[in-house]
Design a protein around this motif. Structure first.
Motif, PDB file in Angstrom:
ATOM      1  N   GLY A 157       0.821  -1.207   0.000  1.00 20.39           N
ATOM      2  CA  GLY A 157       0.000   0.000   0.000  1.00 20.39           C
ATOM      3  C   GLY A 157       0.853   1.254   0.000  1.00 20.39           C
ATOM      4  O   GLY A 157       0.555   2.223  -0.710  1.00 20.39           O
ATOM      5  N   GLY A 179       0.850   4.012  -2.836  1.00 22.78           N
ATOM      6  CA  GLY A 179       0.600   5.410  -2.486  1.00 22.78           C
ATOM      7  C   GLY A 179       1.666   6.329  -3.051  1.00 22.78           C
ATOM      8  O   GLY A 179       1.364   7.398  -3.596  1.00 22.78           O
ATOM      9  N   LEU A 200      -8.853  -5.836  -5.883  1.00 21.80           N
ATOM     10  CA  LEU A 200      -9.410  -4.559  -5.440  1.00 21.80           C
ATOM     11  C   LEU A 200     -10.545  -4.109  -6.356  1.00 21.80           C
ATOM     12  O   LEU A 200     -11.603  -3.665  -5.891  1.00 21.80           O
ATOM     13  CB  LEU A 200      -8.314  -3.491  -5.409  1.00 21.80           C
ATOM     14  CG  LEU A 200      -8.765  -2.080  -5.001  1.00 21.80           C
ATOM     15  CD1 LEU A 200      -9.351  -2.089  -3.597  1.00 21.80           C
ATOM     16  CD2 LEU A 200      -7.611  -1.095  -5.097  1.00 21.80           C
ATOM     17  N   PHE A 218      -8.053  -5.251   2.863  1.00 25.41           N
ATOM     18  CA  PHE A 218      -7.471  -4.065   2.242  1.00 25.41           C
ATOM     19  C   PHE A 218      -7.155  -2.944   3.234  1.00 25.41           C
ATOM     20  O   PHE A 218      -6.592  -1.923   2.834  1.00 25.41           O
ATOM     21  CB  PHE A 218      -8.400  -3.528   1.144  1.00 25.41           C
ATOM     22  CG  PHE A 218      -8.370  -4.351  -0.109  1.00 25.41           C
ATOM     23  CD1 PHE A 218      -7.242  -4.367  -0.912  1.00 25.41           C
ATOM     24  CD2 PHE A 218      -9.453  -5.128  -0.477  1.00 25.41           C
ATOM     25  CE1 PHE A 218      -7.192  -5.133  -2.064  1.00 25.41           C
ATOM     26  CE2 PHE A 218      -9.420  -5.893  -1.630  1.00 25.41           C
ATOM     27  CZ  PHE A 218      -8.288  -5.901  -2.424  1.00 25.41           C
ATOM     28  N   ALA A 250      -4.768   0.314   2.571  1.00 21.38           N
ATOM     29  CA  ALA A 250      -5.213   1.707   2.660  1.00 21.38           C
ATOM     30  C   ALA A 250      -4.337   2.507   3.620  1.00 21.38           C
ATOM     31  O   ALA A 250      -3.954   3.649   3.328  1.00 21.38           O
ATOM     32  CB  ALA A 250      -6.673   1.759   3.114  1.00 21.38           C
ATOM     33  N   ALA A 280      -1.037   3.076   1.929  1.00 21.58           N
ATOM     34  CA  ALA A 280      -1.142   4.085   0.869  1.00 21.58           C
ATOM     35  C   ALA A 280      -1.136   5.492   1.458  1.00 21.58           C
ATOM     36  O   ALA A 280      -0.463   6.397   0.941  1.00 21.58           O
ATOM     37  CB  ALA A 280      -2.411   3.856   0.052  1.00 21.58           C
ATOM     38  N   ALA A 281      -1.877   5.665   2.553  1.00 20.87           N
ATOM     39  CA  ALA A 281      -1.915   6.979   3.206  1.00 20.87           C
ATOM     40  C   ALA A 281      -0.525   7.362   3.721  1.00 20.87           C
ATOM     41  O   ALA A 281      -0.079   8.507   3.554  1.00 20.87           O
ATOM     42  CB  ALA A 281      -2.923   6.964   4.353  1.00 20.87           C
ATOM     43  N   ILE A 315     -12.434   8.775  -4.602  1.00 19.07           N
ATOM     44  CA  ILE A 315     -13.440   7.753  -4.285  1.00 19.07           C
ATOM     45  C   ILE A 315     -14.541   7.721  -5.341  1.00 19.07           C
ATOM     46  O   ILE A 315     -14.953   6.646  -5.796  1.00 19.07           O
ATOM     47  CB  ILE A 315     -14.035   8.005  -2.883  1.00 19.07           C
ATOM     48  CG1 ILE A 315     -12.966   7.754  -1.808  1.00 19.07           C
ATOM     49  CG2 ILE A 315     -15.255   7.118  -2.642  1.00 19.07           C
ATOM     50  CD1 ILE A 315     -13.405   8.130  -0.407  1.00 19.07           C
TER      51      ILE A 315
END
Length: 304
Positions: free
Chosen positions: A28, A32, A55, A73, A77, A80-81, A213
């Protein structure tokens, strides 16, 4: 042969759940970084790390096994952040100086997983038309990124602009090979976005998230349907985008960093910069190749 003689069938090795969680976190984080690293695509890295297909299927049927998939996931997430925020700091501090080095490392990540990706693309067979799709897509995306490598126009940031930027980032996931950061650079928004993320400016972050999103939810079902209907063709199309966009990084991002002016900013000699870029490319290639081998060794449960 020995297994047949003894009647023993070896079960595929299963990776430790804790290790698996942290591997997904790392994936992730890299995805990201791919979202905001010029020349790369978060979607490309998602494909490379085996995240893209499950995904997209999850997002296309979000109510199906929602809790199980959401938990799967979650580390992706979070990673990725973390990757986006950390690299936003790097962008402000150092990316302008050492662009070639950063990009060489990530292109190495892409190169090292190409054999695994090519194998996955042919999992349901490979026709001559699939090879044609691969070649045409490679040439097309290379040409598109090459032509688009020139600065376009400066855009004044506002709410709608950041929403649009979020949509672009969403497309970078849905359409592997598309680098949203390139477009943001062209419109003079890239550094402003990086600073906004680093400073936790919610006037930048919230519309980016909303746009992302909305885009992903709108197009995930279409992408999922295309994969079910045209698996081989779609995967070779994506593979072409991966190859074309990776090749285009060199003339659009790496080579310009070797001008006398850019080398002076970085404080590096031509040969020093070239050697470090090659070294990082090799490191990225070997690391991702080994990573892909680990992935093949530890098959995952079909949970989607």
């Amino acid at each position: 042969m020995k297994e047949q003689e003894t009647g023993i069938v070896r079960e595929p090795k299963q990776i430790n759940p804790v290790a698996d969680w942290f591997i997904r976190l790392l994936k992730g984080a890299l995805v990201g970084i791919g979202f905001i690293l010029p020349g790369l695509s978060g979607g490309v890295l998602a494909v490379i790390f085996g995240i893209y297909d499950p995904l997209i299927r999850f997002l296309a049927n979000i109510r199906r096994k929602f809790l199980k998939n959401a938990l799967y996931f979650l580390p992706v997430a979070i990673g990725a952040a973390i990757g986006i925020v950390l690299f936003a700091v790097v962008v402000e501090k150092a990316f302008g100086k050492y662009a070639a080095l950063f990009v060489s490392l990530f292109v190495g990540f892409v190169a090292g997983t190409f054999p695994s990706l090519y194998k996955t693309a042919g999992k349901q067979g490979r026709k001559s038309s699939d090879i044609g799709i691969l070649i045409v897509t490679t040439i097309a995306i290379f040409a598109l990124m090459l032509v688009g490598g020139q600065q376009l126009t400066e855009v004044t940031p506002n709410l709608m602009v950041w929403l649009g930027s979020g949509l672009l980032m969403g497309l970078g996931l849905i359409v592997p090979g598309m680098s949203p950061s390139n477009f943001l650079i062209y419109f003079g928004l890239y550094d402003k976005m990086a600073i906004g993320i680093k400073d936790f400016d919610f006037g930048v972050i919230i519309p980016l998230i909303i746009g992302f999103i909305v885009c992903v939810l709108l197009f995930a079902k279409l992408a999922s349907w295309l994969f079910r209907k045209y698996y081989s063709g779609m995967y070779h199309f994506i593979l072409g985008m991966v190859v074309g966009s990776s090749l285009a990084i060199f003339p659009t991002v790496v080579f310009p960093a070797f001008t006398a002016e850019q080398l002076a900013v970085a404080g590096l000699s031509f040969w020093g910069a070239l050697l470090m870029s090659l070294l990082l490319f090799i490191v990225g290639t070997v690391a991702s190749w080994l990573f892909s081998k680990v992935e093949e060794k530890y098959p995952r449960e079909e949970m989607f």
